[in-house]
Design a protein around this motif. Structure first.
Motif, PDB file in Angstrom:
ATOM      1  N   UNK A  95      10.855  -5.157   5.094  1.00  0.00           N
ATOM      2  CA  UNK A  95       9.899  -4.111   5.416  1.00  0.00           C
ATOM      3  C   UNK A  95       8.484  -4.634   5.566  1.00  0.00           C
ATOM      4  N   UNK A  96       7.617  -3.726   5.945  1.00  0.00           N
ATOM      5  CA  UNK A  96       6.175  -3.978   6.004  1.00  0.00           C
ATOM      6  C   UNK A  96       5.539  -3.195   4.872  1.00  0.00           C
ATOM      7  N   UNK A  97       4.610  -3.829   4.181  1.00  0.00           N
ATOM      8  CA  UNK A  97       3.999  -3.206   3.009  1.00  0.00           C
ATOM      9  C   UNK A  97       2.493  -3.091   3.199  1.00  0.00           C
ATOM     10  N   UNK A 107       1.025   2.425  -2.548  1.00  0.00           N
ATOM     11  CA  UNK A 107       1.873   1.346  -2.049  1.00  0.00           C
ATOM     12  C   UNK A 107       2.889   1.991  -1.124  1.00  0.00           C
ATOM     13  N   UNK A 108       2.867   1.615   0.138  1.00  0.00           N
ATOM     14  CA  UNK A 108       3.837   2.131   1.097  1.00  0.00           C
ATOM     15  C   UNK A 108       4.678   0.992   1.623  1.00  0.00           C
ATOM     16  N   UNK A 109       5.980   1.221   1.727  1.00  0.00           N
ATOM     17  CA  UNK A 109       6.903   0.193   2.201  1.00  0.00           C
ATOM     18  C   UNK A 109       7.719   0.781   3.350  1.00  0.00           C
ATOM     19  N   UNK A 153       8.928   4.551   2.156  1.00  0.00           N
ATOM     20  CA  UNK A 153       8.950   4.799   0.718  1.00  0.00           C
ATOM     21  C   UNK A 153       7.554   4.646   0.139  1.00  0.00           C
ATOM     22  N   UNK A 154       7.123   5.664  -0.562  1.00  0.00           N
ATOM     23  CA  UNK A 154       5.858   5.633  -1.276  1.00  0.00           C
ATOM     24  C   UNK A 154       6.148   5.135  -2.676  1.00  0.00           C
ATOM     25  N   UNK A 155       5.641   3.944  -2.993  1.00  0.00           N
ATOM     26  CA  UNK A 155       5.956   3.305  -4.259  1.00  0.00           C
ATOM     27  C   UNK A 155       4.765   3.330  -5.196  1.00  0.00           C
TER      28      UNK A 155
END
Length: 173
Positions: free
Chosen positions: A134-136, A156-158, A168-170
């Motif tokens: 993924x891109x983060x 943090x978004x992935x 995904x919001x981490x």
């Protein structure tokens, strides 16, 4: 908990934390005979304990300054979030970042990188892959309002390259 070690041009940071909540309920039931208010011996009780929340995480990250406002980083993360359906999630990421503000009042930095995620869900999902590249994108902002009060915001978004609608919001990490 956050543990850091700073050198002149780099920083090693280790975060870890967790929450676990258990609830015990007492259940009352009658052993099959009609209840008799004068005879409470036919009323049974049983305690049932359930885990309501189970969330743990640990992150290790190394930052190295290239210039005063530009750096590279590498990180490793593990988390468990049972209410969200995540039994184990392992993430490795690396990239570069910018330091926009770094003074006594405001600290703000953003990063842009690549990630690899391997996730084990509590219930197997067939609609998304459990491992993906993924891109983060991250943003970490701290504002010291008063000597004892501060505002902190971390995003943090992935983005899953295998399924771009699976973003995904981490932020809890």
């Amino acid at each position: 908990n956050v543990y850091t070690h700073d050198w002149s041009k780099s920083q090693l940071m280790w975060r870890l934390g967790g929450t676990r909540v258990e609830t015990t309920d007492t259940l009352y039931f009658v052993d099959g005979t009609p209840p008799d208010p004068d005879n409470i011996q036919n009323i049974q009780e049983r305690e049932v304990t359930t885990t309501n929340t189970e969330l743990y995480y640990t992150n290790l990250r190394y930052n190295r300054n290239i210039t005063e406002r530009f750096f590279w980083y590498v990180g490793a993360n593990w988390d468990r979030n049972i209410p969200a359906g995540i039994e184990n999630r392992y993430i490795g990421d690396a990239g570069v970042g910018n330091i926009w503000y770094d003074n006594d009042k405001i600290k703000w930095r953003t990063t842009y990188g690549a990630s690899y995620t391997d996730q084990e869900d509590t219930v197997e999902r067939t609609d998304v892959e459990s491992t993906f590249v993924g891109a983060r994108l991250t943003s970490a902002f701290d504002y010291q309002i008063t000597a004892s009060t501060s505002f902190t915001n971390t995003f943090i978004g992935d983005l899953n390259f295998d399924c771009v609608v699976d973003f995904r919001d981490l932020a809890a990490l």
